[in-house]
Design a protein around this motif. Structure first.
Motif, short mmCIF file in Angstrom:
data_model
loop_
_atom_site.label_atom_id
_atom_site.label_comp_id
_atom_site.label_asym_id
_atom_site.label_seq_id
_atom_site.Cartn_x
_atom_site.Cartn_y
_atom_site.Cartn_z
N THR A 31 0.57 -1.31 0.22
CA THR A 31 -0.58 0.30 -0.49
C THR A 31 0.83 1.30 -0.16
N ASN A 32 1.00 2.28 -0.89
CA ASN A 32 1.27 3.54 -0.64
C ASN A 32 0.58 4.69 0.64
N PHE A 33 1.34 5.01 0.99
CA PHE A 33 1.04 5.90 2.26
C PHE A 33 1.26 6.84 2.03
N GLY A 34 0.53 8.13 2.22
CA GLY A 34 1.56 9.04 1.60
C GLY A 34 0.57 10.82 3.03
N SER A 35 0.67 11.36 3.51
CA SER A 35 0.24 12.64 4.25
C SER A 35 0.21 14.29 3.34
N THR A 36 -0.45 14.64 3.78
CA THR A 36 -0.59 16.38 4.17
C THR A 36 1.03 17.43 4.13
#
Length: 220
Positions: A31-36
Motif C-alpha cells: 500500500t502507498n501511504f501519503g500525508s499532508t
C-alpha cells in the motif's frame, strides 16, 4: 505496537497473532501511504491503519486491496473544494484513494467499545466496491452470504430511520453501503451487545466475514 493499539489483535492466540502480524506487514508493503505536507506520518500510524484492514479480513482470503492502493492521511478533518462538509474519512473512487484523518483514526482505536472506528468504516467501503468490481474468482465475499446479509439489512434501514433499531447509529439508515460499514464497526467494537440485540443479523454478518470476534483468541 499492535498490542498497544489494537484490542482485537491483543486478544488473539499466539498463532493468530503471528498470522495477523504477517498480514499487516504484507498490507503495509503493498500500500502507498501519503500525508499532508508538513505532517509526519510515522510507521506506527501506518501499522495502526493497516491493522484495521487485517482485522476486517482476518477470516477472509483477501490480504490486500487491488483498487484502492493509496491511503492519504491528514492531520485534521478535511473538506473538498466547493463543499462545506468536513470529512474524517472517505473512499474516493475517482482518485482510487482512501483518505483518513489521523485524529479520527486514533480516537477509533483508543475508544474500543463505542461502535466508532473510521478506519474500519472506510475499509468496509473499499471491500464492498472491490467485491462488486471483481470477477467470480476474485470476489472478496461469498455471493450467497452477502446476498443473505443484504436481504436482512434492507429490512433494517427503515427501522433505523424511524429510530426503532438502536444498535446502530442513525447514519446506518442512509443506504446499504453505509449500513454495511456501520455494521462492521459495531460487529468488531460491540460484538456481545450486537449479538444480544440482533442474533440473526449478527450471525449473518459473521458468516460474511468468516469470523466471530466474540471468540477473542480464536475468532475464525
Amino acid at each position: 505496537m499492535l498490542s498497544k493499539w489494537n484490542s482485537y489483535y491483543a486478544a488473539l492466540s499466539d498463532n493468530h497473532q503471528h498470522s495477523f502480524v504477517v498480514r499487516t506487514l504484507l498490507f503495509l508493503k503493498t500500500t502507498n501511504f501519503g500525508s499532508t505536507e508538513g505532517f509526519e506520518l510515522t510507521t506506527e500510524m501506518k501499522l495502526v491503519i493497516s491493522s484495521a484492514f487485517v482485522e476486517i479480513t482476518f477470516g477472509l482470503k483477501q490480504d490486500v486491496l487491488s483498487i484502492f492502493k493509496t491511503i492519504f492521511v491528514t492531520p485534521s478533518s478535511y473538506s473538498y473544494t466547493g463543499r462545506d462538509v468536513l470529512y474524517d474519512g472517505d473512499v474516493n473512487t475517482v482518485t482510487k484513494r482512501v483518505n483518513l484523518s489521523w485524529p479520527a483514526v486514533e480516537k477509533g482505536f483508543i475508544i474500543t467499545n463505542d461502535g466508532l472506528n473510521i478506519a474500519i468504516h472506510e475499509f468496509s467501503h473499499c471491500l464492498i466496491i472491490e467485491n462488486a468490481k471483481g470477477s467470480y474468482f476474485s470476489k472478496v465475499f461469498n455471493d450467497t452470504d452477502l446476498n443473505a446479509w443484504k436481504e436482512l439489512a434492507t429490512k433494517k434501514i427503515p427501522l433505523i430511520r424511524e429510530g426503532k433499531y438502536t444498535i446502530f447509529r442513525d447514519y446506518g439508515g442512509t443506504n446499504l453501503m453505509e449500513l454495511f460499514a456501520i455494521t462492521l464497526e459495531t460487529f468488531f467494537e460491540q460484538p456481545h451487545e450486537f449479538y444480544s440485540y440482533a442474533p440473526t443479523f449478527y450471525r449473518t454478518t459473521a458468516k460474511v466475514l468468516k469470523q466471530d470476534p466474540r471468540n477473542g483468541k480464536n475468532p475464525k
